[in-house]
Design an enzyme around this catalytic site. Structure first.
Site, PDB file in Angstrom:
ATOM      1  N   ASP B  88       0.860  -1.167   0.000  1.00  0.00           N
ATOM      2  CA  ASP B  88       0.000   0.000   0.000  1.00  0.00           C
ATOM      3  C   ASP B  88       0.899   1.219   0.000  1.00  0.00           C
ATOM      4  OD1 ASP B  88      -1.902   1.930   0.364  1.00  0.00           O
ATOM      5  OD2 ASP B  88      -2.308   1.441   2.469  1.00  0.00           O
ATOM      6  N   ASP B  90       0.592   5.165   0.089  1.00  0.00           N
ATOM      7  CA  ASP B  90      -0.430   6.150   0.385  1.00  0.00           C
ATOM      8  C   ASP B  90       0.217   7.524   0.534  1.00  0.00           C
ATOM      9  OD1 ASP B  90      -2.457   7.698   1.456  1.00  0.00           O
ATOM     10  OD2 ASP B  90      -3.301   5.995   2.558  1.00  0.00           O
ATOM     11  N   ASP B 215       3.517   0.920   3.294  1.00  0.00           N
ATOM     12  CA  ASP B 215       2.936   0.854   4.641  1.00  0.00           C
ATOM     13  C   ASP B 215       3.259  -0.518   5.227  1.00  0.00           C
ATOM     14  OD1 ASP B 215       1.280   0.379   6.811  1.00  0.00           O
ATOM     15  OD2 ASP B 215      -0.309   1.674   6.031  1.00  0.00           O
TER      16      ASP B 215
END
Ligand code: SF4
Lengths: 338, 312
Positions: B88, B90, B215
């Site tokens: 992920d 982000d 992440d």
């Protein structure tokens, strides 16, 4: 070399009894568990091998020259015996010690020294490896002659900052390592293999229990340390490490360092801490004592080490809860004030 | 609520979900009433699609893991078979000028996330010989990248954590690469910058190259619930569009345009709090209490973000 017919001999099986190939070889001779259990010499040799390992003594290499098949069968039987004691500590200690012996032999047996042979032994342990020369022929190959798949590296390399994968060349799926590091990775895979054999051979383990008197195998079992004045409760990370040590599990160096540094600050003395490590499968009193003294500032650099911060604990994979403190030492304190 | 109707129409008419191994995954969703339902399973994507029209969730997730019995409620009974390796990226976690403290999606911050995603993909290829199996816009501030080669499926949590550390260059120490070669001392990554050594060589000169900002919590979790590619993100009303690696080569404007699900018409919007800045290509500067007519997508976005209410 490894593949030549001569190599697929009793001698090879005797040196590396827990490889697939060795198991197949013994099976081809009809040396099954039932046969071994009927044979007094093999049973006795197995008992001796397990006893020696528990006393931290290597098996006698000479036996692999005299009666290699027997000794190989005895080694496997010894593993079933260790498993059937139902004392994980005995099993772990045996696996730990035998895999150390495996590494010792990897360095010393002349016929397995060439890279292709090492690659083959790795393959037997489900590690895909190749000589680094095939992926990076220059300087990388010179300093890191063996390469393993990154997934195998992550699985078997010790959990220790020194082994962080970022500190090795990683090229298109391969991690290049020094020869001794490669041996260390194989050692770990060998240990896993032994534990897996023990786990998957319930039937054999049950059989052994009915034939061999298991009460003869003793290993200092852990006597729980009475609650010591530690002033407040221990944080979850430290409790977890202590529990793992008590259960006789292998605990990474980072965790040993952290718990020792923590207990020093909590007022334990060196003897008490050394006692805590006594249950580790690879316990060595002299080394442990020196290391603990070192951490406590009584040897070596004479500087007392501080307890790693929660952030460091997290990067070492040792933080098991997010307690909201910055250092494990603050744990009890913060909790009280809440 | 009108947004729920929009969502339902989307799932009825234009949703294109991208799910592999559907029968082995656990599905979970959040309803518009706030409930969270887990342990659903579907035999086919069509069955899932039908369900979405009937139940119309606000958020739809599926497990990165594959299970023998995905609908079992107790984790131990699910029969874990393996899990995709998921990443992920982000904008929220990027410490770049464009992303620090952003609240509303901005093209600039999303550009940074795109660049980071490309860096990750290059690293996966060059260093680990891994190829993404799925890539998707998250529908908000970042991207999700899936790898599902057999080599990764059975990695445990410990190995995944070590892999994250590798990508983030945690514990990097130059000394490991300084070696004696005859009379001279050589720095391996200077001499032979290939694979990870190239990243290190560049990273030593400019720290931005060294770390890849994934992440870590997401990647190391072997039971993670991930937003389903092709579903709507209930925080924005944007589609978590499935992408190809090549889509990440061009700017994010293209991606955002494809993510807009409700591109027809205008709606009246009452602001409960002031808003300033660019929202989905629309320049805004509005005070609290004002009413404005906005493109449907912008109004949906603002309501889901808590800026006010669509007046219908
Ligand atoms: S937060 Fe700190 S004290 Fe708590 S478990 Fe993690 S490392 Fe230990």
């Amino acid at each position: 070399m490894c593949t030549s017919r001569r190599e697929l001999s009793g001698e090879f099986a005797c040196y590396f009894p827990f490889l697939e190939k060795s198991a197949r070889f013994l099976a081809s001779l009809g040396l099954t568990l039932d046969v071994a259990l009927e044979d007094k010499t093999i049973v006795n040799a197995a008992v001796a091998r397990l006893q020696r390992a528990l006393a931290r003594q290597f098996p006698k290499v000479k036996r692999c020259l005299d009666k290699p098949e027997e000794e190989a069968a005895a080694a496997r039987l010894a593993l079933y015996m260790a498993a059937s004691t139902k004392n994980v500590y005995i099993l772990r200690k045996f696996a730990d010690f035998e895999s150390k012996y495996f590494r010792f032999l990897l360095r010393r047996i002349p016929s397995v020294q060439n890279p292709s042979c090492l690659v083959e032994i790795a393959y037997d342990l489900s590690i895909v490896a190749k000589p680094t020369a095939e992926i990076a022929p220059g300087l990388i190959n010179l300093f890191y002659p063996m390469a393993v798949r990154w997934s195998a590296y992550l699985k078997y390399a010790p959990q220790d900052p020194h082994w962080a994968m970022i500190n090795r060349p990683v090229v298109r799926g391969w991690v290049a390592v020094a020869r001794n590091e490669f041996e260390r990775i194989l050692e770990e895979a060998y240990r896993h293999r032994m534990l897996k054999i023990a786990e998957e051979s319930e039937l054999a383990v049950g059989k052994v229990a009915t034939v061999v008197d298991l009460s003869q195998f003793k290993a200092e079992r852990y006597t729980p340390i009475e609650k010591r004045s530690s002033g407040g409760s221990n944080p979850p990370c430290m409790t977890a490490i202590m529990n793992a040590l008590k259960a006789g599990e292998g605990v990474p160096h980072t965790a040993r360092f952290a718990i020792a540094a923590y207990l020093v600050k909590r007022g334990w003395d060196v003897d008490q801490i050394v006692d805590l490590f006594r249950t580790a499968p690879d316990f060595n009193e002299k080394i442990t004592r020196y290391q603990v003294q070192h951490i406590a500032g009584q040897a070596g650099g004479r500087k007392e080490y501080s307890v790693p911060s929660c952030e460091t604990m997290a990067t070492w994979g040792l933080c098991v809860a997010r307690c909201g403190v910055k250092n494990p030492l603050q744990y009890g304190v913060v909790k009280k004030s809440n | 609520m009108i947004i729920e109707v929009f969502f339902r129409n989307f799932y009825r008419n234009s949703a294109r979900l991208q799910v592999d191994n559907v029968e082995t995954r656990e599905f979970a969703f959040q309803t518009f009433r706030g409930g969270f339902v887990r342990h659903k399973s579907f035999k086919t994507v069509d069955e899932l699609a039908k369900f979405l029209v009937e139940k119309t969730p606000k958020h739809l997730y599926h497990s990165s893991a594959r299970y023998r019995n995905p609908s079992e409620e107790v984790m131990d009974n699910k029969g874990w078979l393996g899990a995709d390796l998921v990443f992920d990226i982000d904008g929220d976690h990027l410490n770049t000028e464009a992303c620090r403290g952003v609240e509303i999606i901005t093209i600039k911050c999303l550009e940074d996330a795109r660049e980071e995603a490309n860096k990750l993909i290059d690293t996966l290829r060059q260093e680990l010989a891994l190829e993404p199996s799925r890539v998707a816009f998250s529908g908000h501030r970042g991207f999700h990248i899936y790898v599902s080669e057999s080599e990764v499926l059975t990695l445990g949590q410990r190995e995944r954590r070590e892999l994250v550390n590798f990508l983030k260059a945690v514990g990097f120490e130059r000394e490991h690469f300084v070696k004696r070669h005859g009379r001279r001392s050589v720095v391996i990554y200077e001499e032979e910058p290939t694979g990870s050594l190239l990243r290190i060589k560049k990273g030593v000169e400019d720290a931005r190259y060294l770390r890849i900002e994934v992440d870590e919590v997401v990647t190391q979790d072997v039971h993670r619930l991930m937003r389903v590619p092709g579903s709507l993100n209930g925080k924005t009303g944007l589609v978590a569009v499935p992408l190809t690696v090549r889509d990440l080569d061009s700017g994010v404007e293209q991606i955002l345009k494809r993510a807009v699900a409700f591109d027809k018409g205008y709606l009246k919007f009452l602001f409960h709090k002031p808003a300033k800045g660019e929202v989905l290509f629309e320049e805004l500067e509005v005070a609290r209490g004002s009413v404005k007519t906005l493109p449907t997508q912008v109004a949906v976005y603002l309501e889901l973000q808590g800026y006010g209410k669509i007046l219908d």
